[in-house]
Scaffold this motif. Structure first.
Motif, PDB file in Angstrom:
ATOM      1  N   SER A 148       7.165   9.402   1.569  1.00  0.00           N
ATOM      2  CA  SER A 148       6.992   9.272   3.017  1.00  0.00           C
ATOM      3  C   SER A 148       6.019  10.302   3.581  1.00  0.00           C
ATOM      4  CB  SER A 148       8.336   9.360   3.733  1.00  0.00           C
ATOM      5  OG  SER A 148       8.955  10.600   3.460  1.00  0.00           O
ATOM      6  N   ASN A 149       6.022  11.530   3.057  1.00  0.00           N
ATOM      7  CA  ASN A 149       5.088  12.536   3.575  1.00  0.00           C
ATOM      8  C   ASN A 149       3.642  12.208   3.219  1.00  0.00           C
ATOM      9  OD1 ASN A 149       5.571  13.135   0.829  1.00  0.00           O
ATOM     10  ND2 ASN A 149       5.054  15.282   1.126  1.00  0.00           N
ATOM     11  N   GLN A 150       3.425  11.474   2.124  1.00  0.00           N
ATOM     12  CA  GLN A 150       2.071  11.091   1.742  1.00  0.00           C
ATOM     13  C   GLN A 150       1.503  10.042   2.697  1.00  0.00           C
ATOM     14  OE1 GLN A 150       3.178  10.022  -2.356  1.00  0.00           O
ATOM     15  NE2 GLN A 150       1.569  11.428  -3.028  1.00  0.00           N
ATOM     16  N   THR A 151       2.357   9.225   3.277  1.00  0.00           N
ATOM     17  CA  THR A 151       1.878   8.182   4.188  1.00  0.00           C
ATOM     18  C   THR A 151       1.373   8.764   5.500  1.00  0.00           C
ATOM     19  OG1 THR A 151       4.063   7.792   5.170  1.00  0.00           O
ATOM     20  CG2 THR A 151       3.488   6.489   3.225  1.00  0.00           C
ATOM     21  N   LEU A 152       1.744   9.994   5.783  1.00  0.00           N
ATOM     22  CA  LEU A 152       1.316  10.636   7.026  1.00  0.00           C
ATOM     23  C   LEU A 152      -0.024  11.339   6.892  1.00  0.00           C
ATOM     24  CD1 LEU A 152       4.740  12.185   8.077  1.00  0.00           C
ATOM     25  CD2 LEU A 152       3.730  10.034   8.856  1.00  0.00           C
ATOM     26  N   ASN A 153      -0.485  11.524   5.679  1.00  0.00           N
ATOM     27  CA  ASN A 153      -1.725  12.266   5.433  1.00  0.00           C
ATOM     28  C   ASN A 153      -2.696  11.440   4.592  1.00  0.00           C
ATOM     29  OD1 ASN A 153      -0.807  14.772   6.675  1.00  0.00           O
ATOM     30  ND2 ASN A 153       0.612  14.877   4.962  1.00  0.00           N
ATOM     31  N   MET A 206       0.818  -1.194   0.000  1.00  0.00           N
ATOM     32  CA  MET A 206       0.000   0.000   0.000  1.00  0.00           C
ATOM     33  C   MET A 206       0.858   1.252   0.000  1.00  0.00           C
ATOM     34  SD  MET A 206      -3.349   0.943   1.595  1.00  0.00           S
ATOM     35  CE  MET A 206      -3.959   2.520   1.210  1.00  0.00           C
ATOM     36  N   PHE A 207       1.930   1.260   0.809  1.00  0.00           N
ATOM     37  CA  PHE A 207       2.787   2.437   0.906  1.00  0.00           C
ATOM     38  C   PHE A 207       3.917   2.424  -0.114  1.00  0.00           C
ATOM     39  CE2 PHE A 207       1.187   1.907   5.297  1.00  0.00           C
ATOM     40  CZ  PHE A 207       0.468   3.079   5.370  1.00  0.00           C
ATOM     41  N   GLN A 208       4.044   1.344  -0.820  1.00  0.00           N
ATOM     42  CA  GLN A 208       5.157   1.149  -1.736  1.00  0.00           C
ATOM     43  C   GLN A 208       5.290   2.285  -2.749  1.00  0.00           C
ATOM     44  OE1 GLN A 208       5.026  -2.700  -3.442  1.00  0.00           O
ATOM     45  NE2 GLN A 208       6.695  -2.344  -4.862  1.00  0.00           N
ATOM     46  N   TRP A 209       4.194   2.816  -3.216  1.00  0.00           N
ATOM     47  CA  TRP A 209       4.233   3.823  -4.280  1.00  0.00           C
ATOM     48  C   TRP A 209       4.044   5.243  -3.761  1.00  0.00           C
ATOM     49  CZ3 TRP A 209       6.346   0.931  -7.598  1.00  0.00           C
ATOM     50  CH2 TRP A 209       5.954  -0.395  -7.753  1.00  0.00           C
ATOM     51  N   LEU A 210       4.048   5.424  -2.446  1.00  0.00           N
ATOM     52  CA  LEU A 210       3.842   6.750  -1.868  1.00  0.00           C
ATOM     53  C   LEU A 210       5.152   7.326  -1.353  1.00  0.00           C
ATOM     54  CD1 LEU A 210       0.630   6.126   0.280  1.00  0.00           C
ATOM     55  CD2 LEU A 210       0.753   7.114  -2.016  1.00  0.00           C
ATOM     56  N   SER A 230      -6.164   9.692   3.402  1.00  0.00           N
ATOM     57  CA  SER A 230      -7.599   9.972   3.433  1.00  0.00           C
ATOM     58  C   SER A 230      -8.266   8.943   4.343  1.00  0.00           C
ATOM     59  CB  SER A 230      -8.182   9.871   2.023  1.00  0.00           C
ATOM     60  OG  SER A 230      -8.137   8.524   1.568  1.00  0.00           O
ATOM     61  N   GLU A 231      -9.481   9.215   4.752  1.00  0.00           N
ATOM     62  CA  GLU A 231     -10.217   8.274   5.599  1.00  0.00           C
ATOM     63  C   GLU A 231     -10.376   6.928   4.897  1.00  0.00           C
ATOM     64  OE1 GLU A 231     -11.324   8.286   8.797  1.00  0.00           O
ATOM     65  OE2 GLU A 231     -10.117  10.106   8.932  1.00  0.00           O
ATOM     66  N   GLU A 232     -10.616   6.965   3.596  1.00  0.00           N
ATOM     67  CA  GLU A 232     -10.779   5.729   2.823  1.00  0.00           C
ATOM     68  C   GLU A 232      -9.497   4.906   2.826  1.00  0.00           C
ATOM     69  OE1 GLU A 232     -11.724   4.318  -1.763  1.00  0.00           O
ATOM     70  OE2 GLU A 232     -11.992   6.414  -1.222  1.00  0.00           O
ATOM     71  N   LYS A 233      -8.358   5.556   2.618  1.00  0.00           N
ATOM     72  CA  LYS A 233      -7.080   4.834   2.615  1.00  0.00           C
ATOM     73  C   LYS A 233      -6.719   4.348   4.012  1.00  0.00           C
ATOM     74  CE  LYS A 233      -5.073   6.613  -1.570  1.00  0.00           C
ATOM     75  NZ  LYS A 233      -3.971   7.268  -2.234  1.00  0.00           N
ATOM     76  N   LEU A 234      -7.029   5.154   5.033  1.00  0.00           N
ATOM     77  CA  LEU A 234      -6.760   4.735   6.401  1.00  0.00           C
ATOM     78  C   LEU A 234      -7.587   3.505   6.761  1.00  0.00           C
ATOM     79  CD1 LEU A 234      -5.266   5.198   9.025  1.00  0.00           C
ATOM     80  CD2 LEU A 234      -7.053   6.821   9.682  1.00  0.00           C
ATOM     81  N   THR A 235      -8.821   3.462   6.330  1.00  0.00           N
ATOM     82  CA  THR A 235      -9.666   2.285   6.551  1.00  0.00           C
ATOM     83  C   THR A 235      -9.047   1.069   5.867  1.00  0.00           C
ATOM     84  OG1 THR A 235     -11.672   3.602   6.772  1.00  0.00           O
ATOM     85  CG2 THR A 235     -11.961   1.300   6.148  1.00  0.00           C
ATOM     86  N   HIS A 236      -8.555   1.263   4.660  1.00  0.00           N
ATOM     87  CA  HIS A 236      -7.908   0.171   3.929  1.00  0.00           C
ATOM     88  C   HIS A 236      -6.667  -0.323   4.674  1.00  0.00           C
ATOM     89  CE1 HIS A 236      -6.908  -2.262   0.433  1.00  0.00           C
ATOM     90  NE2 HIS A 236      -5.664  -1.816   0.555  1.00  0.00           N
ATOM     91  N   VAL A 237      -5.877   0.596   5.206  1.00  0.00           N
ATOM     92  CA  VAL A 237      -4.683   0.223   5.976  1.00  0.00           C
ATOM     93  C   VAL A 237      -5.086  -0.596   7.199  1.00  0.00           C
ATOM     94  CG1 VAL A 237      -2.786   1.107   7.395  1.00  0.00           C
ATOM     95  CG2 VAL A 237      -3.257   2.132   5.166  1.00  0.00           C
TER      96      VAL A 237
END
Length: 73
Positions: A7-12, A1-5, A14-21
């Motif tokens: 590092s600063n993008q992983t800290l912010n 999931m974080f492979q293509w992001l 969206s609610e949808e992505k956080l639910t997926h995580v």
């Protein structure tokens, strides 16, 4: 999931992505617990033993007491 992001993008996330995580973390935890049950592994003890091993392999300070930086520049 974080492979293509970045590092600063992983800290912010969206609610949808956080639910997926959260769902992915739950899947990993379920699988890990099932493996531990299948092989009669005490997960807490396994983590503790691995952390002790890591402390020996990657000490925080050198023989002179200087902090060791393991980050690659």
């Amino acid at each position: 999931m974080f492979q293509w992001l970045e590092s600063n993008q992983t800290l912010n996330l969206s609610e949808e992505k956080l639910t997926h995580v959260k769902e992915e973390v739950a899947d990993i935890a379920i699988y890990l617990i099932r493996v531990c049950m299948a092989y009669n592994i005490d997960l807490e003890n396994a983590i503790f033993e691995k952390m002790k091993k890591n402390e020996l392999k990657y000490p925080l300070v050198d023989k002179e007491g200087n902090k060791i930086n393991y980050k690659k520049n």
